[in-house]
Motif scaffolding. Structure first.
Motif, PDB file in Angstrom:
ATOM      1  N   THR A  61       0.833  -1.199   0.000  1.00  0.00           N
ATOM      2  CA  THR A  61       0.000   0.000   0.000  1.00  0.00           C
ATOM      3  C   THR A  61       0.873   1.256   0.000  1.00  0.00           C
ATOM      4  OG1 THR A  61      -0.164  -0.272   2.382  1.00  0.00           O
ATOM      5  CG2 THR A  61      -2.057  -0.932   1.083  1.00  0.00           C
ATOM      6  N   ALA A  71      -5.168   2.720  -4.474  1.00  0.00           N
ATOM      7  CA  ALA A  71      -6.621   2.702  -4.569  1.00  0.00           C
ATOM      8  C   ALA A  71      -7.180   1.964  -3.369  1.00  0.00           C
ATOM      9  CB  ALA A  71      -7.056   2.040  -5.872  1.00  0.00           C
ATOM     10  N   ILE A  72      -7.274   2.702  -2.240  1.00  0.00           N
ATOM     11  CA  ILE A  72      -7.876   2.096  -1.056  1.00  0.00           C
ATOM     12  C   ILE A  72      -9.347   1.897  -1.333  1.00  0.00           C
ATOM     13  CG2 ILE A  72      -8.579   2.590   1.317  1.00  0.00           C
ATOM     14  CD1 ILE A  72      -5.888   3.682   1.840  1.00  0.00           C
ATOM     15  N   SER A  73      -9.848   0.780  -0.888  1.00  0.00           N
ATOM     16  CA  SER A  73     -11.218   0.451  -1.229  1.00  0.00           C
ATOM     17  C   SER A  73     -12.024   0.198   0.037  1.00  0.00           C
ATOM     18  CB  SER A  73     -11.219  -0.782  -2.126  1.00  0.00           C
ATOM     19  OG  SER A  73     -12.509  -1.056  -2.557  1.00  0.00           O
ATOM     20  N   GLU A  74     -13.286  -0.044  -0.160  1.00  0.00           N
ATOM     21  CA  GLU A  74     -14.123  -0.435   0.962  1.00  0.00           C
ATOM     22  C   GLU A  74     -14.509  -1.880   0.763  1.00  0.00           C
ATOM     23  OE1 GLU A  74     -17.366   2.227   1.063  1.00  0.00           O
ATOM     24  OE2 GLU A  74     -16.122   3.932   1.674  1.00  0.00           O
ATOM     25  N   ASP A  76     -16.766  -4.913   0.126  1.00  0.00           N
ATOM     26  CA  ASP A  76     -18.040  -5.059  -0.568  1.00  0.00           C
ATOM     27  C   ASP A  76     -19.113  -5.410   0.448  1.00  0.00           C
ATOM     28  OD1 ASP A  76     -16.911  -4.571  -3.027  1.00  0.00           O
ATOM     29  OD2 ASP A  76     -16.359  -6.670  -3.327  1.00  0.00           O
ATOM     30  N   THR A 168      -7.636  -3.027  -0.676  1.00  0.00           N
ATOM     31  CA  THR A 168      -7.348  -2.264  -1.894  1.00  0.00           C
ATOM     32  C   THR A 168      -8.079  -2.908  -3.063  1.00  0.00           C
ATOM     33  OG1 THR A 168      -5.431  -3.563  -2.563  1.00  0.00           O
ATOM     34  CG2 THR A 168      -5.012  -1.733  -1.069  1.00  0.00           C
ATOM     35  N   GLU A 169      -8.211  -2.135  -4.134  1.00  0.00           N
ATOM     36  CA  GLU A 169      -8.898  -2.650  -5.324  1.00  0.00           C
ATOM     37  C   GLU A 169      -8.209  -3.911  -5.844  1.00  0.00           C
ATOM     38  OE1 GLU A 169     -11.685  -1.891  -6.577  1.00  0.00           O
ATOM     39  OE2 GLU A 169     -12.090  -0.136  -5.330  1.00  0.00           O
ATOM     40  N   ASP A 170      -6.868  -3.873  -5.892  1.00  0.00           N
ATOM     41  CA  ASP A 170      -6.123  -5.024  -6.421  1.00  0.00           C
ATOM     42  C   ASP A 170      -6.344  -6.261  -5.573  1.00  0.00           C
ATOM     43  OD1 ASP A 170      -5.178  -3.488  -8.419  1.00  0.00           O
ATOM     44  OD2 ASP A 170      -3.185  -3.145  -7.543  1.00  0.00           O
ATOM     45  N   LYS A 172      -8.788  -6.950  -3.715  1.00  0.00           N
ATOM     46  CA  LYS A 172     -10.166  -7.442  -3.746  1.00  0.00           C
ATOM     47  C   LYS A 172     -10.405  -8.426  -4.890  1.00  0.00           C
ATOM     48  CE  LYS A 172     -13.624  -4.428  -3.186  1.00  0.00           C
ATOM     49  NZ  LYS A 172     -14.235  -3.096  -2.956  1.00  0.00           N
TER      50      LYS A 172
END
Lengths: 315, 269
Positions: A61, A71-74, A76, A168-170, A172
């Motif tokens: 990260t 690309a920090i994500s949440e 799902d 992160t998006e990756d 996920k």
């Protein structure tokens, strides 16, 4: 005679070594004086002469952030699985085994680290133990390297990761994430020798203006700085790790405010057995642990502050 | 004046020579010990001077780190046994007139010696499971070490078998022994004696190479040292302990290897 000739080689070797030393020792001095002569006209804040390199301890990260494409994500949304009681679900397998295998790399105090008696302790260890308890099973820790955990394809070596992993998006794409169980702020730090006291002292923009150098773990960056390696003037890690290093006497200071907050979650390998029910169950348990104050209590115990409230991630 | 007991004493000149030789040897040993103590002392002093050495921490963590030596030795002992077996088969195949066997063992030796041990370790741990073979960390480490050392030792065994005088084989054949029996009863026992010092050498090398399997989470010496060190930002001290243990282990096993070598040499008449 023969011995004498060999002995004669020694001074020669010493000379070569000395030559190398002075050769490598001279270049930084030369560049420093060149910069000094170029800079005197500059007024106000003295730009620190630091190499545009940031030390990172095998945490993708931070690498992504430095490269400008974090690309920090949440997590799902997790819905209640329709076919409850699936005997092939990881949850059923774990219940049958009576044991959940949790991966943790005990290389990251205070999340997960070893005690002199060989046992593992830390915030993540306590959270994992609590999750296992609420599932009604025993906990067993597996200790792969961190990058083996984030890479997915666990080959069923362990069931879940409770390892302060950022969503992160990756990631996920290969891992399923629960809701975050806490959040750590990422913190930039500089060696006190560098003269950097704030982000305004940096002769370059962050992110984007500096390259990353990786060492095996966060602690190695701190140690490289303590050892006097001038190429590692800057370091990025979690604010808790930075504080830990400062407390241990590593000559660094925190630079500026935390740069971004990372939501940290329990992860499950998507390439493994079906795990809809396990994910749903653990997600609920984490929700309960948030609600009943268990996580706040553990956070206070290990970090000395409550990190369970997600400060809105700035990026 | 001469008493009977004096007659069995060596003449004065010879006694003098023996005494002076003994003295020279003692002097040599004394110098040797002095140089070691001085150099190791200087090394330690230089480390202490870094002002970064926390002896209290080292005392607290030494038992945990040293405890990893058990895993290191266990893994190496099992690996050297498996590697020896692999090497015997490899060597026989490598000297075989059967093209298929020769090809297989040549490929094995070439492949293993042509790639880094670390890559082989990663491959066995991370890549094999994707082909459906999942080994836990310790078995994966043992497999990697024995597979790697087996290839190097194949060449050692081949040399050892070839060093057995041809007359031995011919004599056994003349007695009507079948080929396999000649190998098992006559050639191999003699070859083993020739290669045992080399196996001992490889075992000592393996103790150090086994540090590489810390990367796949085998909790041996180096793994423990790294985990203990990063916890408190004390990697230097932790590695010092690990280095000392590795050194001690190689000194101990080198001693036994020397003894073994002398014993084996006694058989050569």
């Amino acid at each position: 005679m023969f011995n004498m000739r060999r002995l004669a080689l020694l001074p020669a070797a010493a000379l070569i070594l000395a030559a190398c030393q002075s050769g490598s020792g001279e270049s930084p001095d030369a560049s420093a004086s060149a910069d000094a002569s170029a800079n005197p006209t500059e007024s106000g804040h003295g730009m620190a002469d630091v190499p545009n390199v940031v030390c990172v301890g095998e945490a993708t990260t931070y690498l992504d952030w430095l490269a400008g494409d974090l690309a920090i994500s949440e997590a799902d949304p997790i819905e209640e699985p329709s076919d409850a009681g699936n005997p092939d679900d990881l949850l059923a397998l774990i219940k049958e085994r009576g044991e959940i295998r949790v991966s943790t790399d005990p290389n990251y105090a205070p999340q997960s680290f070893v005690e002199p008696d060989g046992s593992f302790v830390g915030f993540d260890i306590d959270v994992a133990t609590e999750i296992a308890e609420r599932l009604g099973v025993d906990v067993k820790f597996e200790t792969p390297d961190w990058d083996a955990i984030t890479a997915g394809n666990w080959s069923e070596r362990w069931d879940i990761s409770v390892g302060s992993m950022t969503i992160t998006e990756d990631r996920k794409e290969i891992l399923s994430f629960t809701q975050p169980y806490y959040y750590t702020p990422a913190q930039l730090a500089a060696s006190t020798a560098s003269g950097v006291t704030g982000v305004e002292d940096l002769p370059f923009e962050l992110p984007g203006g500096a390259e990353a150098t990786t060492l095996p773990t966060d602690a190695n960056c701190a140690e490289a700085i303590r050892a006097g390696r001038e190429e590692f003037a800057l370091w990025i890690s979690s604010s808790t790790t930075v504080q830990g290093a400062i407390d241990e006497g590593v000559p660094i200071i925190a630079v500026g405010d935390p740069v971004f907050a990372e939501p940290l979650s329990v992860a499950i390998d998507k390439s493994g057995p079906p795990h809809d029910e396990l994910l749903y169950e653990i997600n609920n348990i984490i929700g309960e642990m948030h609600d009943d104050g268990t996580l706040t209590e553990l956070s206070n115990e290990w970090y000395g502050l409550d990190l369970t409230e997600g400060t809105a991630s700035s990026e | 004046m001469t008493t009977p007991s004096a007659t069995i004493q060596p003449p004065p000149l010879l006694a003098e020579i023996i005494e002076s030789q003994r003295q020279r040897r003692r002097w040599f040993r004394g110098q040797f010990a002095l140089v070691w103590v001085a150099l190791v002392g200087a090394l330690l002093a230089a480390l202490w001077a870094t002002d970064n050495i926390d002896t209290e921490w080292m005392v607290t963590w030494a038992p945990f780190i040293v405890g990893g030596a058990g895993t290191t030795i266990l893994v190496c002992v099992i690996s050297i046994v498996l590697a020896t077996l692999l090497a015997i088969f490899g060597a026989i195949a490598r000297m075989s007139s059967n093209a298929i066997l020769f090809a297989i063992s040549s490929l094995y030796v070439s492949l293993v010696r042509g790639t880094p041990l670390l890559v082989q370790i990663y491959f066995i741990f991370f890549a094999l499971p994707q082909m459906g073979i999942r080994l836990d960390a310790v078995p994966a480490g043992i497999l990697a070490l024995s597979f790697n050392y087996g290839a190097y030792m194949t060449e050692i065994f081949r040399a050892g078998i070839q060093a057995v005088p041809g007359g031995q084989r011919e004599a056994a054949q003349a007695l009507g022994m079948p080929e396999a029996l000649v190998m098992r009863r006559v050639v191999l026992p003699q070859a083993v004696r020739i290669v045992i010092p080399a196996i001992g050498n490889d075992f000592i090398a393996m103790i150090k190479d086994s540090a590489l399997i810390s990367t796949i989470a085998v909790q041996e010496l180096l793994w423990r040292a790294q985990r203990a060190g990063t916890r408190d930002f004390k990697t230097l001290q932790a590695l010092l302990i690990a280095a000392a243990v590795y050194w001690l282990l190689t000194i101990i096993f080198s001693y036994f290897q020397d003894r073994l070598e002398q014993r084996m040499a006694r058989g050569d008449r």
